[in-house]
Design an enzyme around this catalytic site. Structure first.
Site, short mmCIF file in Angstrom:
data_model
loop_
_atom_site.label_atom_id
_atom_site.label_comp_id
_atom_site.label_asym_id
_atom_site.label_seq_id
_atom_site.Cartn_x
_atom_site.Cartn_y
_atom_site.Cartn_z
N ASP A 14 -8.15 4.22 0.20
CA ASP A 14 -7.29 4.68 1.40
C ASP A 14 -7.83 4.85 2.85
O ASP A 14 -8.66 5.55 2.60
CB ASP A 14 -5.97 5.77 0.95
CG ASP A 14 -4.87 6.25 1.35
OD1 ASP A 14 -5.40 5.62 2.98
OD2 ASP A 14 -4.40 6.82 1.27
N CYS A 73 0.68 -1.18 -0.33
CA CYS A 73 0.26 0.38 -0.25
C CYS A 73 1.11 0.73 -0.03
O CYS A 73 2.10 1.25 -0.37
CB CYS A 73 -1.27 0.11 1.35
SG CYS A 73 -0.35 -0.20 2.61
N ASN A 127 1.77 1.55 4.10
CA ASN A 127 2.62 0.50 5.00
C ASN A 127 2.03 0.39 6.40
O ASN A 127 2.65 -0.31 7.43
CB ASN A 127 3.54 -0.55 5.23
CG ASN A 127 4.26 -1.71 5.47
OD1 ASN A 127 5.52 -2.04 5.18
ND2 ASN A 127 3.19 -2.76 5.13
N CYS A 152 -1.37 1.34 7.57
CA CYS A 152 -3.11 0.42 7.08
C CYS A 152 -3.27 -1.04 6.30
O CYS A 152 -3.21 -1.43 7.03
CB CYS A 152 -4.09 1.34 7.25
SG CYS A 152 -3.55 2.73 7.68
N ARG A 153 -3.26 -0.85 5.81
CA ARG A 153 -3.80 -1.65 4.62
C ARG A 153 -3.18 -2.95 4.57
O ARG A 153 -3.62 -4.01 4.52
CB ARG A 153 -4.43 -1.17 3.34
CG ARG A 153 -5.03 -0.11 3.09
CD ARG A 153 -5.83 0.67 1.84
NE ARG A 153 -4.39 1.13 1.75
CZ ARG A 153 -4.46 2.25 0.54
NH1 ARG A 153 -5.22 2.20 -0.26
NH2 ARG A 153 -3.47 3.28 0.28
N SER A 154 -1.99 -2.64 3.74
CA SER A 154 -1.18 -3.86 3.85
C SER A 154 -1.13 -4.78 5.11
O SER A 154 -0.70 -5.62 5.04
CB SER A 154 -0.03 -3.91 2.68
OG SER A 154 1.03 -2.80 3.78
P1 4NP Z 1 -1.91 2.96 3.74
O1 4NP Z 1 -2.69 4.14 4.49
O2 4NP Z 1 -1.37 3.23 2.19
O3 4NP Z 1 -3.13 1.77 4.20
O4 4NP Z 1 -0.87 2.62 5.28
C1 4NP Z 1 -1.64 5.34 4.74
C2 4NP Z 1 -0.72 6.18 5.10
C3 4NP Z 1 0.06 6.81 5.52
C4 4NP Z 1 -0.42 8.28 4.23
C5 4NP Z 1 -1.11 7.71 3.40
C6 4NP Z 1 -1.93 6.19 3.10
N1 4NP Z 1 0.27 8.87 4.65
O5 4NP Z 1 -0.21 9.85 3.90
O6 4NP Z 1 1.17 9.58 5.55
#
Ligand code: 4NP
Length: 155
Positions: free
Chosen positions: A127, A10, A13, A15-17
């Site tokens: 996201d 993702c 790294n 939340c989703r992955s």
């Molecule tokens: P992830 O979510 O891609 O599912 O881990 C996010 C976590 C942090 C950010 C964006 C998406 N960020 O912009 O910091």
């Protein structure tokens, strides 16, 4: 036995992955297939390297009995050769991966929700980072459905 090596990707790294990583690992453990799979996750970006998953994602996972202890890392060039299946959470992750990946490994990269039987082939895991709690429970449902089918197809 040759392990099937799966990498979830993702943006951050956190939340989703890391959730997908743990949901699949838990299904694999319950099926006693630990020797058949190697599973990890990583991010496109570098902002959260070394961090635990977001507290909101950890709380959602906890509701389903899962502890998220992954430490965020960024995708590395060697990942493209090492993993058999590289699963992107959304289309932006997919196009970033395609751009970073050496041409001979690009067939390993897919949108994760191509395994979600309740969704069409272009579906994304959205996201949840800037949204509310319902975004995290929504992500959990999509991730669980997709992991169940992913494991069914690879075992
Ligand atoms: P992830 O979510 O891609 O599912 O881990 C996010 C976590 C942090 C950010 C964006 C998406 N960020 O912009 O910091």
């Amino acid at each position: 036995m040759n392990k099937t090596k799966i990498l979830f990707v993702c943006l951050g790294n956190i939340c989703r992955s890391p959730l997908a990583n743990e949901v699949l690992q838990d299904l694999v453990n319950r099926a006693n297939l630990q020797d058949a799979f190697e599973i990890d996750s990583c991010g496109i970006g570098a902002w959260h390297i070394g961090h635990l998953p977001d507290i909101r994602m950890r709380k959602e996972a906890k509701k389903h009995g899962l502890n998220l202890t992954h430490r965020a890392r960024q995708i590395a060039k060697e990942d493209f050769a090492h993993y058999d299946l590289i699963l992107a959470m959304d289309k932006a992750n997919l196009s970033d991966l395609m751009r970073l990946c050496p041409a001979q490994y690009r067939a390993k990269i897919k949108l994760f929700r191509t395994f979600d039987l309740a969704a069409d082939d272009n579906a994304e895991v959205p996201d949840p980072y800037y949204g509310g709690d319902e975004g995290f429970s929504n992500v959990y449902q999509m991730v669980e459905r997709s992991c169940i089918e992913l494991l069914r197809q690879h075992s």
